[in-house]
Design a protein around this motif. Structure first.
Motif, PDB file in Angstrom:
ATOM      1  N   MET A   1      36.037  31.642  39.715  1.00 54.92           N
ATOM      2  CA  MET A   1      36.286  31.636  41.098  1.00 54.92           C
ATOM      3  C   MET A   1      36.613  30.418  41.679  1.00 54.92           C
ATOM      4  O   MET A   1      37.284  29.544  42.877  1.00 54.92           O
ATOM      5  N   THR A   2      35.098  30.380  41.781  1.00 51.74           N
ATOM      6  CA  THR A   2      35.031  28.996  42.317  1.00 51.74           C
ATOM      7  C   THR A   2      36.052  27.460  42.405  1.00 51.74           C
ATOM      8  O   THR A   2      36.414  27.123  43.273  1.00 51.74           O
ATOM      9  N   GLY A   7      46.296  27.584  47.052  1.00 51.91           N
ATOM     10  CA  GLY A   7      46.060  27.442  48.636  1.00 51.91           C
ATOM     11  C   GLY A   7      45.715  28.325  49.701  1.00 51.91           C
ATOM     12  O   GLY A   7      46.117  28.432  50.817  1.00 51.91           O
ATOM     13  N   GLY A   8      45.704  29.166  48.856  1.00 49.96           N
ATOM     14  CA  GLY A   8      45.285  30.538  50.070  1.00 49.96           C
ATOM     15  C   GLY A   8      43.745  31.462  49.689  1.00 49.96           C
ATOM     16  O   GLY A   8      43.169  30.672  49.811  1.00 49.96           O
ATOM     17  N   ARG A   9      43.729  32.224  50.248  1.00 52.54           N
ATOM     18  CA  ARG A   9      42.721  32.459  49.583  1.00 52.54           C
ATOM     19  C   ARG A   9      42.157  32.983  48.702  1.00 52.54           C
ATOM     20  O   ARG A   9      42.421  33.616  47.861  1.00 52.54           O
ATOM     21  N   LYS A  10      40.408  33.161  48.953  1.00 51.53           N
ATOM     22  CA  LYS A  10      39.742  34.512  47.480  1.00 51.53           C
ATOM     23  C   LYS A  10      39.321  35.386  47.841  1.00 51.53           C
ATOM     24  O   LYS A  10      38.702  35.747  48.133  1.00 51.53           O
ATOM     25  N   ILE A  11      40.101  35.990  46.858  1.00 53.07           N
ATOM     26  CA  ILE A  11      39.635  37.519  46.807  1.00 53.07           C
ATOM     27  C   ILE A  11      39.263  37.971  45.490  1.00 53.07           C
ATOM     28  O   ILE A  11      39.916  37.574  44.692  1.00 53.07           O
ATOM     29  N   ALA A  12      37.973  38.207  46.003  1.00 47.44           N
ATOM     30  CA  ALA A  12      37.073  39.497  44.905  1.00 47.44           C
ATOM     31  C   ALA A  12      37.084  41.303  44.952  1.00 47.44           C
ATOM     32  O   ALA A  12      36.657  41.188  45.815  1.00 47.44           O
ATOM     33  N   VAL A  13      37.295  41.504  44.349  1.00 48.03           N
ATOM     34  CA  VAL A  13      37.634  42.842  43.840  1.00 48.03           C
ATOM     35  C   VAL A  13      36.289  43.104  43.028  1.00 48.03           C
ATOM     36  O   VAL A  13      36.405  42.725  41.296  1.00 48.03           O
ATOM     37  N   ASP A  41      36.589  34.413  50.470  1.00 48.72           N
ATOM     38  CA  ASP A  41      37.057  34.950  52.063  1.00 48.72           C
ATOM     39  C   ASP A  41      37.492  36.488  52.108  1.00 48.72           C
ATOM     40  O   ASP A  41      36.633  36.466  52.892  1.00 48.72           O
ATOM     41  N   LEU A  42      36.841  36.717  50.915  1.00 46.55           N
ATOM     42  CA  LEU A  42      37.056  38.586  51.386  1.00 46.55           C
ATOM     43  C   LEU A  42      36.577  39.180  49.834  1.00 46.55           C
ATOM     44  O   LEU A  42      37.435  38.764  48.573  1.00 46.55           O
ATOM     45  N   VAL A  43      36.023  40.103  50.412  1.00 40.82           N
ATOM     46  CA  VAL A  43      34.882  41.187  48.565  1.00 40.82           C
ATOM     47  C   VAL A  43      35.643  42.407  49.196  1.00 40.82           C
ATOM     48  O   VAL A  43      35.429  42.782  50.326  1.00 40.82           O
ATOM     49  N   VAL A  44      36.145  42.967  48.410  1.00 38.65           N
ATOM     50  CA  VAL A  44      36.619  44.771  48.036  1.00 38.65           C
ATOM     51  C   VAL A  44      35.567  44.830  47.119  1.00 38.65           C
ATOM     52  O   VAL A  44      35.931  44.356  46.059  1.00 38.65           O
ATOM     53  N   ALA A  45      34.646  45.961  47.972  1.00 35.75           N
ATOM     54  CA  ALA A  45      33.539  46.342  47.394  1.00 35.75           C
ATOM     55  C   ALA A  45      34.033  47.535  46.521  1.00 35.75           C
ATOM     56  O   ALA A  45      34.228  48.403  47.754  1.00 35.75           O
ATOM     57  N   VAL A  46      33.736  48.317  45.128  1.00 39.62           N
ATOM     58  CA  VAL A  46      34.673  49.499  44.814  1.00 39.62           C
ATOM     59  C   VAL A  46      33.729  50.166  44.117  1.00 39.62           C
ATOM     60  O   VAL A  46      32.716  49.392  43.689  1.00 39.62           O
ATOM     61  N   GLY A  47      33.360  51.364  44.596  1.00 42.35           N
ATOM     62  CA  GLY A  47      32.149  52.436  44.002  1.00 42.35           C
ATOM     63  C   GLY A  47      31.612  53.198  45.404  1.00 42.35           C
ATOM     64  O   GLY A  47      32.067  53.190  46.452  1.00 42.35           O
ATOM     65  N   GLY A  86      49.995  32.408  47.461  1.00 47.10           N
ATOM     66  CA  GLY A  86      49.185  31.120  47.412  1.00 47.10           C
ATOM     67  C   GLY A  86      47.145  32.200  47.507  1.00 47.10           C
ATOM     68  O   GLY A  86      46.455  31.749  46.541  1.00 47.10           O
ATOM     69  N   ASP A  87      47.704  33.189  47.644  1.00 51.80           N
ATOM     70  CA  ASP A  87      46.277  33.916  47.455  1.00 51.80           C
ATOM     71  C   ASP A  87      45.151  33.901  45.688  1.00 51.80           C
ATOM     72  O   ASP A  87      46.386  34.236  44.721  1.00 51.80           O
ATOM     73  N   VAL A  88      44.439  34.492  45.350  1.00 44.96           N
ATOM     74  CA  VAL A  88      44.198  34.340  44.396  1.00 44.96           C
ATOM     75  C   VAL A  88      42.680  35.634  44.484  1.00 44.96           C
ATOM     76  O   VAL A  88      41.767  35.734  45.555  1.00 44.96           O
ATOM     77  N   VAL A  89      42.931  36.364  43.289  1.00 48.18           N
ATOM     78  CA  VAL A  89      42.311  37.909  43.461  1.00 48.18           C
ATOM     79  C   VAL A  89      41.587  37.621  42.318  1.00 48.18           C
ATOM     80  O   VAL A  89      42.417  37.810  40.848  1.00 48.18           O
ATOM     81  N   LEU A  90      40.556  37.942  41.922  1.00 46.78           N
ATOM     82  CA  LEU A  90      39.563  37.871  40.856  1.00 46.78           C
ATOM     83  C   LEU A  90      39.461  39.516  40.722  1.00 46.78           C
ATOM     84  O   LEU A  90      38.430  40.055  41.885  1.00 46.78           O
TER      85      LEU A  90
END
Length: 114
Positions: A1-2, A7-13, A41-47, A86-90
């Motif tokens: 992810m680094t 060019g967009g946001r880094k989003i981690a689910v 930029d955004l963490v979405v924590a699931v659980g 441009g957002d990237v999602v992990l």
């Protein structure tokens, strides 16, 4: 992810890591801190409780936006509602978290493993 580009946001689910035993609490907090260290930029924590600890640690460490959701379908719908070009999602969790479902939903694939 680094090294993610776009060019967009880094989003981690991020879901719970279910096989960690006694180290689980600190491991989840560590992942939250690592998200901040890596410019997420955004963490979405699931659980449940462990995901909550991850989310709290991410926010405390400086992740600008943090969300907590109960399940994969909600995570996918939430992320899909705010995605921009441009957002990237992990997506990452233990196999038991089945976060591939989020990736499938976001890319228009049939969701498997339900």
């Amino acid at each position: 992810m680094t090294e993610a580009e776009g060019g967009g946001r880094k989003i981690a689910v991020l879901g719970e890591m279910l096989e960690l035993g006694a180290e689980a609490l600190e491991a989840h907090r560590s992942v939250g801190r690592m998200a901040a260290e890596n410019g997420i930029d955004l963490v979405v924590a699931v659980g449940g409780d462990l995901a909550k600890q991850l989310a709290l640690a991410a926010g405390a460490a400086g992740v600008p936006d943090v969300a907590m959701v109960a399940d994969n379908a909600t995570a996918a719908a939430y992320v899909n509602s705010l995605l921009r070009p441009g957002d990237v999602v992990l997506t990452k969790a233990s196999r038991g978290g089945m976060l591939w479902q989020v990736a499938q939903a976001l890319t228009g694939q049939p969701v498997t493993g339900i």
